[in-house]
Scaffold this motif. Structure first.
Motif, short mmCIF file in Angstrom:
data_model
loop_
_atom_site.label_atom_id
_atom_site.label_comp_id
_atom_site.label_asym_id
_atom_site.label_seq_id
_atom_site.Cartn_x
_atom_site.Cartn_y
_atom_site.Cartn_z
N VAL A 149 8.73 15.07 19.55
CA VAL A 149 7.45 14.37 19.64
C VAL A 149 7.40 13.31 18.55
O VAL A 149 7.63 13.60 17.37
N ILE A 150 7.12 12.07 18.93
CA ILE A 150 6.99 10.97 17.98
C ILE A 150 5.50 10.72 17.74
O ILE A 150 4.75 10.47 18.69
N THR A 151 5.08 10.82 16.50
CA THR A 151 3.67 10.65 16.15
C THR A 151 3.48 9.31 15.46
O THR A 151 4.14 9.03 14.45
N ILE A 152 2.58 8.50 16.00
CA ILE A 152 2.27 7.19 15.42
C ILE A 152 0.91 7.29 14.73
O ILE A 152 -0.11 7.52 15.38
N VAL A 153 0.93 7.14 13.42
CA VAL A 153 -0.27 7.27 12.61
C VAL A 153 -0.83 5.86 12.35
O VAL A 153 -0.09 4.98 11.91
N PRO A 154 -2.11 5.63 12.63
CA PRO A 154 -2.68 4.30 12.38
C PRO A 154 -2.51 3.89 10.92
O PRO A 154 -2.58 4.71 10.01
N ASN A 155 -2.29 2.59 10.71
CA ASN A 155 -2.19 2.08 9.36
C ASN A 155 -3.51 2.27 8.61
O ASN A 155 -4.59 2.27 9.21
N SER A 156 -3.43 2.43 7.32
CA SER A 156 -4.62 2.55 6.48
C SER A 156 -4.37 1.86 5.15
O SER A 156 -3.23 1.69 4.72
N ALA A 157 -5.45 1.43 4.53
CA ALA A 157 -5.37 0.81 3.20
C ALA A 157 -6.54 1.32 2.38
O ALA A 157 -7.71 1.09 2.72
N ASN A 184 -4.85 0.36 -2.90
CA ASN A 184 -3.92 1.45 -3.18
C ASN A 184 -2.97 1.73 -2.03
O ASN A 184 -2.17 2.66 -2.11
N GLY A 185 -3.05 0.93 -0.95
CA GLY A 185 -2.11 1.05 0.14
C GLY A 185 -2.39 2.22 1.08
O GLY A 185 -3.45 2.83 1.03
N PRO A 186 -1.42 2.56 1.94
CA PRO A 186 -0.06 2.01 1.95
C PRO A 186 0.07 0.65 2.62
O PRO A 186 1.05 -0.05 2.40
N ALA A 187 -0.91 0.23 3.44
CA ALA A 187 -0.80 -1.03 4.16
C ALA A 187 -1.50 -2.14 3.39
O ALA A 187 -2.33 -1.89 2.50
N ASP A 188 -1.17 -3.39 3.71
CA ASP A 188 -1.92 -4.52 3.17
C ASP A 188 -3.33 -4.50 3.76
O ASP A 188 -3.55 -4.02 4.88
N ALA A 189 -4.28 -5.03 3.02
CA ALA A 189 -5.67 -5.03 3.46
C ALA A 189 -6.15 -6.46 3.68
O ALA A 189 -5.73 -7.39 2.98
N CYS A 221 -19.13 -10.25 -2.30
CA CYS A 221 -17.89 -10.74 -2.88
C CYS A 221 -16.77 -10.43 -1.89
O CYS A 221 -16.50 -9.25 -1.61
N ASP A 222 -16.13 -11.48 -1.35
CA ASP A 222 -15.14 -11.32 -0.30
C ASP A 222 -13.73 -11.57 -0.82
O ASP A 222 -13.51 -12.42 -1.69
N VAL A 223 -12.77 -10.82 -0.25
CA VAL A 223 -11.35 -10.99 -0.52
C VAL A 223 -10.66 -11.09 0.84
O VAL A 223 -10.70 -10.15 1.62
N ALA A 224 -10.05 -12.24 1.12
CA ALA A 224 -9.46 -12.46 2.44
C ALA A 224 -8.30 -11.50 2.72
O ALA A 224 -8.20 -10.92 3.80
N SER A 225 -7.43 -11.31 1.74
CA SER A 225 -6.29 -10.40 1.91
C SER A 225 -5.82 -9.91 0.56
O SER A 225 -5.98 -10.60 -0.46
N LEU A 226 -5.27 -8.70 0.56
CA LEU A 226 -4.80 -8.08 -0.68
C LEU A 226 -3.63 -7.17 -0.35
O LEU A 226 -3.76 -6.24 0.44
N ALA A 227 -2.48 -7.49 -0.94
CA ALA A 227 -1.27 -6.71 -0.67
C ALA A 227 -1.38 -5.30 -1.22
O ALA A 227 -2.14 -5.04 -2.17
N SER A 228 -0.64 -4.39 -0.64
CA SER A 228 -0.61 -3.02 -1.13
C SER A 228 -0.14 -3.00 -2.58
O SER A 228 0.87 -3.61 -2.94
#
Length: 283
Positions: A149-157, A184-189, A221-228
């Motif tokens: 069984v292959i489980t795909i977990v949705p990305n989270s940040a 704090n990751g694991p994905a980029d936000a 206060c907005d942040v367009a993108s933030l790497a993990s």
């Protein structure tokens, strides 16, 4: 007579012993399965890479023409879950009717072939599936076998928020609030918004990277993108009024970000300051 009986008994024992020893020698080695797979991981996130190594073996006594290894998702199109990146060991690999195939050409009886598929998990992969595999040919096909069984977990940040306040000068009533946003990751936000509220009795004094909401005491206060693993800051200022006395508290709250944030414990922060007089503020 006694000697004859002894010889006869010894002969029976020897024959019986020989028969007992011969039984294990008749056990033949089992043939390999017609298809076997190894996967690099069974828990994945969208965008991850999955490697599947498939070995097919022709247990028939005749040649299978156009032999192919097939990979399937049980009851669903495998192409909905993963895209083919590359394949080695086969003549060609390709999607076919919702699954993937590795073409080996003709496969004589008793011979095997191996292909290594490299897949990328689709961003919109729907969830978990059971991987199935099979040796198929133009003139004969073996039963499909069940894999893991292959489980795909949705990305989270996990986006964390902290708040600091500094009173500017001994006889100044202006306070600068600084919001630190950490991924704090694991994905980029992306699409991060931190909504702050400064205390009643204070007036907004401006910001270079946050925006006040109308005439309210709310500042976005907005942040367009933030790497993990990365952090950034946003700040604004507010002035204490003549009636701002005692302790007062500002708050900051993450109100939006993508992908989902699995940890609500670090989404909010607050900071208190004290006005001894309208011109003497300590934080």
């Amino acid at each position: 007579m006694h000697v004859l009986k002894s010889l006869r008994a010894a002969l029976v024992t020897a024959v019986a012993g020989t028969a007992l020893v011969a039984v294990p020698a008749t056990t033949a080695n089992a043939a390999p399965p017609t298809s076997a797979i190894e996967v690099s991981s069974t828990t994945l996130h969208p965008g991850d890479t999955l490697t599947v190594t498939q070995t097919v073996y022709n247990t028939a006594s005749f040649t299978i023409t156009g032999a192919k290894g097939g990979l399937y998702a049980q009851g669903l199109p495998l192409t909905d879950f993963v895209d083919l990146v590359s394949c080695t060991g086969a003549i060609i690999c390709y999607p076919f009717d919702g699954h993937y195939r590795a073409d080996f050409g003709d496969l004589p009886g008793g011979e095997s072939r191996m292909a290594v598929f490299t897949f990328k998990v689709r961003d919109d992969a729907p969830g978990s599936y059971t991987l199935r595999h099979q040796l198929v040919g133009d003139n004969y096909s073996f039963d499909a076998l069940t894999g893991p069984v292959i489980t795909i977990v949705p990305n989270s940040a996990d986006v964390g928020v902290s708040l600091n306040a500094v009173a500017q000068g001994l006889l100044r009533s202006r306070i600068t609030y600084t919001i630190t946003v950490t991924n704090n990751g694991p994905a980029d936000a992306t699409g991060i918004r931190v909504t702050t509220a400064y205390p009643a009795g204070m007036s907004y004094a401006g910001s270079s990277n946050c925006a006040r909401v109308g005439t309210t005491r709310t500042v976005n206060c907005d942040v367009a993108s933030l790497a993990s693993g990365a952090s950034t800051t946003r700040s604004f200022s507010a002035d204490a009024g003549l009636l701002t006395l005692g302790s007062f508290t500002a708050t900051a709250q993450r109100t939006a970000s993508s992908p989902s944030d699995p940890n609500a414990a670090n989404d909010a922060a607050s900071r208190s300051c004290t006005a001894l007089t309208s011109l003497l503020v300590r934080c």
